[in-house]
Design a protein around this motif. Structure first.
Motif, short mmCIF file in Angstrom:
data_model
loop_
_atom_site.label_atom_id
_atom_site.label_comp_id
_atom_site.label_asym_id
_atom_site.label_seq_id
_atom_site.Cartn_x
_atom_site.Cartn_y
_atom_site.Cartn_z
N SER A 223 -5.67 -11.83 37.22
CA SER A 223 -5.04 -10.62 36.67
C SER A 223 -4.52 -10.86 35.26
O SER A 223 -4.71 -10.04 34.36
CB SER A 223 -3.90 -10.15 37.57
OG SER A 223 -4.36 -9.79 38.84
N LEU B 264 -10.43 -2.00 32.64
CA LEU B 264 -9.25 -1.30 33.15
C LEU B 264 -9.46 -0.85 34.59
O LEU B 264 -8.57 -0.98 35.44
CB LEU B 264 -8.91 -0.11 32.25
CG LEU B 264 -8.25 -0.46 30.92
CD1 LEU B 264 -8.26 0.73 29.98
CD2 LEU B 264 -6.82 -0.93 31.14
N LYS B 265 -10.65 -0.32 34.88
CA LYS B 265 -10.96 0.10 36.25
C LYS B 265 -10.99 -1.12 37.17
O LYS B 265 -10.48 -1.08 38.30
CB LYS B 265 -12.32 0.82 36.26
CG LYS B 265 -12.81 1.22 37.65
CD LYS B 265 -11.89 2.24 38.30
CE LYS B 265 -12.37 2.70 39.67
NZ LYS B 265 -12.06 1.79 40.76
N SER C 264 -9.37 -3.94 36.77
CA SER C 264 -8.01 -4.46 36.96
C SER C 264 -7.25 -3.63 37.98
O SER C 264 -6.45 -4.16 38.76
CB SER C 264 -7.25 -4.48 35.62
OG SER C 264 -6.98 -3.17 35.18
N GLU C 265 -7.50 -2.32 38.00
CA GLU C 265 -6.85 -1.44 38.99
C GLU C 265 -7.26 -1.85 40.40
O GLU C 265 -6.42 -1.88 41.32
CB GLU C 265 -7.23 0.01 38.72
CG GLU C 265 -6.58 1.00 39.68
CD GLU C 265 -7.06 2.42 39.47
OE1 GLU C 265 -6.68 3.29 40.29
OE2 GLU C 265 -7.81 2.67 38.51
N ASP C 266 -8.53 -2.17 40.59
CA ASP C 266 -9.01 -2.60 41.91
C ASP C 266 -8.35 -3.92 42.31
O ASP C 266 -8.05 -4.14 43.49
CB ASP C 266 -10.53 -2.77 41.88
CG ASP C 266 -11.26 -1.43 41.67
OD1 ASP C 266 -10.63 -0.38 41.90
OD2 ASP C 266 -12.43 -1.46 41.27
N ILE D 197 -5.30 -4.87 41.40
CA ILE D 197 -3.92 -4.54 41.79
C ILE D 197 -3.88 -4.04 43.23
O ILE D 197 -2.98 -4.38 44.01
CB ILE D 197 -3.34 -3.46 40.83
CG1 ILE D 197 -3.14 -4.03 39.43
CG2 ILE D 197 -2.02 -2.91 41.38
CD1 ILE D 197 -2.10 -5.11 39.34
N ASN D 198 -4.88 -3.24 43.60
CA ASN D 198 -4.94 -2.72 44.97
C ASN D 198 -5.07 -3.85 45.99
O ASN D 198 -4.46 -3.79 47.07
CB ASN D 198 -6.10 -1.73 45.12
CG ASN D 198 -5.87 -0.44 44.34
OD1 ASN D 198 -4.72 -0.07 44.08
ND2 ASN D 198 -6.93 0.23 43.97
#
Length: 202
Positions: A137, A171-172, A174-176, A178-179
């Protein structure tokens, strides 16, 4: 800095150090005459600026480091979600490397070699999946920052478009990540400021 210097001397001694691309030193000052300097579709200059070359070279190196780190993490991850995330990260890093490498090769400039072959065959976990996801991350957010700086300092529209497009993909991704961290309760909440609004409500 001492460690960096020692590593560089060893690379030079073994003949493994490669020189990054460079531009010839200008012998006179030239001024931009037309807006086409920024828009390659309007007969833009055929060469990359020194700043553009620097960012392309640096972003190739960081993506190659990401691909190598992904390889090691894929081999040792115990959590299936994390392993699949690292596999996808490696694919993205290799794809971005190719985009940046194409720019340099198109202008007859050398691109740095990959370090993935240096990863050992070990499958013994050295770090926890939580720690590997955390490091991944941090690396992703550093990459987003690198692309942002490159966008701000690039003077050709095709480079800006590619950096923006690739940044959106990261960015997309990185969001995955975080999930996955949240789902496994691996993401610690950082210290927060005092919630003054909550005091006023109570």
């Amino acid at each position: 800095m001492e460690l960096e210097n020692k590593a560089t001397l060893i690379l030079l001694d073994k003949g493994l150090a490669t020189r990054p691309p460079f531009n010839p030193y200008p012998d006179k000052v030239e001024f931009i005459q037309k807006q086409s300097f920024f828009l390659e579709s309007l007969g833009r200059r055929g060469a990359l600026s020194g700043t553009e070359v620097t960012h392309l070279h640096f972003n190739i190196e960081t993506n190659q480091l990401g691909a190598a780190l992904s390889t090691g993490f894929i081999q040792t991850a115990q959590n299936k979600q994390a392993r699949n995330y690292f596999i996808r990260g490696k694919e993205i890093a290799l794809k971005h490397t190719k985009v940046f490498r194409d720019y340099l090769e198109k202008h007859s400039l050398p691109a740095p070699g990959g370090i993935e072959p240096e990863v050992t065959e070990s499958t013994v976990p050295v770090f926890s999946d939580k720690l590997m996801m955390f490091h991944f991350s941090v690396m992703i957010y550093a990459g987003i920052g690198n692309y942002g700086v490159a966008i701000s300092e690039s003077q050709r529209s095709d480079l800006v478009i590619d950096y923006s497009r690739l940044n959106a993909e990261i960015l997309k991704y990185s969001e995955d990540g975080i999930n996955i961290l949240v789902a496994n309760e691996w993401l610690e909440q950082p210290p927060l400021s005092i919630d003054r609004q909550n005091f006023s409500k109570n």
